[in-house]
Design a protein around this motif. Structure first.
Motif, PDB file in Angstrom:
ATOM      1  N   ALA A   5      48.832  46.862  38.848  1.00 29.21           N
ATOM      2  CA  ALA A   5      47.871  46.743  39.939  1.00 29.21           C
ATOM      3  C   ALA A   5      47.428  45.291  40.090  1.00 29.21           C
ATOM      4  O   ALA A   5      47.336  44.551  39.104  1.00 29.21           O
ATOM      5  CB  ALA A   5      46.663  47.633  39.672  1.00 29.21           C
ATOM      6  N   SER A   6      47.128  44.921  41.321  1.00 33.89           N
ATOM      7  CA  SER A   6      46.647  43.575  41.609  1.00 33.89           C
ATOM      8  C   SER A   6      45.786  43.606  42.860  1.00 33.89           C
ATOM      9  O   SER A   6      45.731  44.626  43.561  1.00 33.89           O
ATOM     10  CB  SER A   6      47.819  42.613  41.802  1.00 33.89           C
ATOM     11  OG  SER A   6      48.605  43.010  42.908  1.00 33.89           O
ATOM     12  N   GLY A   7      45.119  42.475  43.131  1.00 31.68           N
ATOM     13  CA  GLY A   7      44.352  42.358  44.357  1.00 31.68           C
ATOM     14  C   GLY A   7      42.849  42.422  44.178  1.00 31.68           C
ATOM     15  O   GLY A   7      42.105  42.258  45.146  1.00 31.68           O
ATOM     16  N   ARG A  18      42.242  44.358  49.532  1.00 26.98           N
ATOM     17  CA  ARG A  18      43.369  45.280  49.496  1.00 26.98           C
ATOM     18  C   ARG A  18      44.011  45.207  48.115  1.00 26.98           C
ATOM     19  O   ARG A  18      44.474  44.148  47.680  1.00 26.98           O
ATOM     20  CB  ARG A  18      44.416  44.957  50.559  1.00 26.98           C
ATOM     21  CG  ARG A  18      45.481  46.044  50.659  1.00 26.98           C
ATOM     22  CD  ARG A  18      46.524  45.772  51.702  1.00 26.98           C
ATOM     23  NE  ARG A  18      47.536  44.821  51.249  1.00 26.98           N
ATOM     24  CZ  ARG A  18      48.760  44.727  51.742  1.00 26.98           C
ATOM     25  NH1 ARG A  18      49.135  45.535  52.724  1.00 26.98           N
ATOM     26  NH2 ARG A  18      49.611  43.828  51.301  1.00 26.98           N
ATOM     27  N   LEU A  19      44.023  46.345  47.458  1.00 23.61           N
ATOM     28  CA  LEU A  19      44.677  46.453  46.162  1.00 23.61           C
ATOM     29  C   LEU A  19      46.112  46.901  46.359  1.00 23.61           C
ATOM     30  O   LEU A  19      46.421  47.671  47.271  1.00 23.61           O
ATOM     31  CB  LEU A  19      43.946  47.447  45.274  1.00 23.61           C
ATOM     32  CG  LEU A  19      42.449  47.226  45.062  1.00 23.61           C
ATOM     33  CD1 LEU A  19      41.911  48.264  44.067  1.00 23.61           C
ATOM     34  CD2 LEU A  19      42.158  45.830  44.590  1.00 23.61           C
ATOM     35  N   SER A  20      46.972  46.412  45.472  1.00 24.21           N
ATOM     36  CA  SER A  20      48.372  46.819  45.471  1.00 24.21           C
ATOM     37  C   SER A  20      48.754  47.306  44.089  1.00 24.21           C
ATOM     38  O   SER A  20      48.194  46.855  43.092  1.00 24.21           O
ATOM     39  CB  SER A  20      49.280  45.643  45.847  1.00 24.21           C
ATOM     40  OG  SER A  20      48.972  45.126  47.118  1.00 24.21           O
ATOM     41  N   ALA A  91      33.916  48.051  39.935  1.00 21.81           N
ATOM     42  CA  ALA A  91      34.581  48.822  38.881  1.00 21.81           C
ATOM     43  C   ALA A  91      35.948  48.205  38.603  1.00 21.81           C
ATOM     44  O   ALA A  91      36.421  47.350  39.364  1.00 21.81           O
ATOM     45  CB  ALA A  91      34.759  50.279  39.311  1.00 21.81           C
ATOM     46  N   VAL A  92      36.554  48.666  37.533  1.00 19.53           N
ATOM     47  CA  VAL A  92      37.976  48.409  37.319  1.00 19.53           C
ATOM     48  C   VAL A  92      38.738  49.524  38.022  1.00 19.53           C
ATOM     49  O   VAL A  92      38.453  50.709  37.803  1.00 19.53           O
ATOM     50  CB  VAL A  92      38.325  48.381  35.820  1.00 19.53           C
ATOM     51  CG1 VAL A  92      39.831  48.196  35.643  1.00 19.53           C
ATOM     52  CG2 VAL A  92      37.566  47.266  35.121  1.00 19.53           C
ATOM     53  N   TYR A  93      39.676  49.145  38.857  1.00 19.07           N
ATOM     54  CA  TYR A  93      40.454  50.100  39.633  1.00 19.07           C
ATOM     55  C   TYR A  93      41.835  50.265  39.002  1.00 19.07           C
ATOM     56  O   TYR A  93      42.520  49.274  38.710  1.00 19.07           O
ATOM     57  CB  TYR A  93      40.579  49.623  41.075  1.00 19.07           C
ATOM     58  CG  TYR A  93      39.318  49.847  41.865  1.00 19.07           C
ATOM     59  CD1 TYR A  93      38.175  49.092  41.637  1.00 19.07           C
ATOM     60  CD2 TYR A  93      39.244  50.843  42.840  1.00 19.07           C
ATOM     61  CE1 TYR A  93      37.009  49.314  42.333  1.00 19.07           C
ATOM     62  CE2 TYR A  93      38.081  51.063  43.555  1.00 19.07           C
ATOM     63  CZ  TYR A  93      36.966  50.300  43.298  1.00 19.07           C
ATOM     64  OH  TYR A  93      35.807  50.523  44.003  1.00 19.07           O
ATOM     65  N   TYR A  94      42.230  51.510  38.815  1.00 18.88           N
ATOM     66  CA  TYR A  94      43.503  51.846  38.182  1.00 18.88           C
ATOM     67  C   TYR A  94      44.381  52.618  39.154  1.00 18.88           C
ATOM     68  O   TYR A  94      43.897  53.514  39.856  1.00 18.88           O
ATOM     69  CB  TYR A  94      43.275  52.716  36.956  1.00 18.88           C
ATOM     70  CG  TYR A  94      42.456  52.087  35.864  1.00 18.88           C
ATOM     71  CD1 TYR A  94      41.064  52.213  35.855  1.00 18.88           C
ATOM     72  CD2 TYR A  94      43.062  51.367  34.836  1.00 18.88           C
ATOM     73  CE1 TYR A  94      40.301  51.643  34.848  1.00 18.88           C
ATOM     74  CE2 TYR A  94      42.300  50.803  33.827  1.00 18.88           C
ATOM     75  CZ  TYR A  94      40.933  50.937  33.844  1.00 18.88           C
ATOM     76  OH  TYR A  94      40.185  50.370  32.844  1.00 18.88           O
ATOM     77  N   CYS A  95      45.667  52.303  39.150  1.00 18.71           N
ATOM     78  CA  CYS A  95      46.598  53.160  39.864  1.00 18.71           C
ATOM     79  C   CYS A  95      47.265  54.099  38.864  1.00 18.71           C
ATOM     80  O   CYS A  95      47.392  53.764  37.679  1.00 18.71           O
ATOM     81  CB  CYS A  95      47.628  52.361  40.651  1.00 18.71           C
ATOM     82  SG  CYS A  95      48.668  51.263  39.685  1.00 18.71           S
ATOM     83  N   ALA A  96      47.659  55.243  39.342  1.00 18.32           N
ATOM     84  CA  ALA A  96      48.247  56.265  38.492  1.00 18.32           C
ATOM     85  C   ALA A  96      49.359  56.970  39.249  1.00 18.32           C
ATOM     86  O   ALA A  96      49.350  57.020  40.487  1.00 18.32           O
ATOM     87  CB  ALA A  96      47.190  57.264  38.050  1.00 18.32           C
ATOM     88  N   ALA A  97      50.288  57.550  38.486  1.00 17.77           N
ATOM     89  CA  ALA A  97      51.439  58.212  39.102  1.00 17.77           C
ATOM     90  C   ALA A  97      51.837  59.431  38.293  1.00 17.77           C
ATOM     91  O   ALA A  97      51.687  59.464  37.069  1.00 17.77           O
ATOM     92  CB  ALA A  97      52.620  57.238  39.171  1.00 17.77           C
TER      93      ALA A  97
END
Length: 125
Positions: A5-7, A18-20, A91-97
């Protein structure tokens, strides 16, 4: 499976980011993708999710109308556009799959096996 994750960054209230999240998944378009966040001293919470096709999206009530999740399956990337940011979005934003078959399960962190490291979003008042 690796997610990056970035952005994230520092933004004033009312601003946008915008987060990626880029996924190293050979069959990215088979996976449900989600964004979660964790504020200091709080539990991780659901923010948004998008189905494998991108046709269905789901949001937490707290971000509905302000955040938009999207994906580009050709680039193995999921995005989170955040508008009208508030200090409580910090917050800390996390992507998940993961492969998740029932949309009712998209909201639960336990349903996702693969997580990125997170990117920090700080919204100043």
């Amino acid at each position: 499976v690796q997610l990056q994750a970035s952005g994230g960054g520092l933004v004033q209230a009312g601003g946008s980011l915008r987060l990626s999240c880029i996924a190293s998944i050979r069959t990215f378009n088979d996976y449900t993708m989600g964004w979660f966040r964790q504020a200091p001293g709080k539990e991780r919470e659901f923010v948004a999710a998008i189905s494998w096709s991108g046709k269905s999206t789901y949001y937490a009530d707290s971000v509905k109308g302000r955040f938009t999740i999207s994906r580009d399956n050709a680039k193995n990337t999921v995005f989170l556009r955040m508008n009208s940011l508030k200090p409580e979005d910090t917050a800390v934003y996390y992507c998940a799959a993961d492969h998740i078959y029932y949309s009712s399960s998209y909201y639960y962190a336990d349903e996702y096996d693969f997580w990125g490291r997170g990117t920090l979003v700080t919204v100043s008042s």
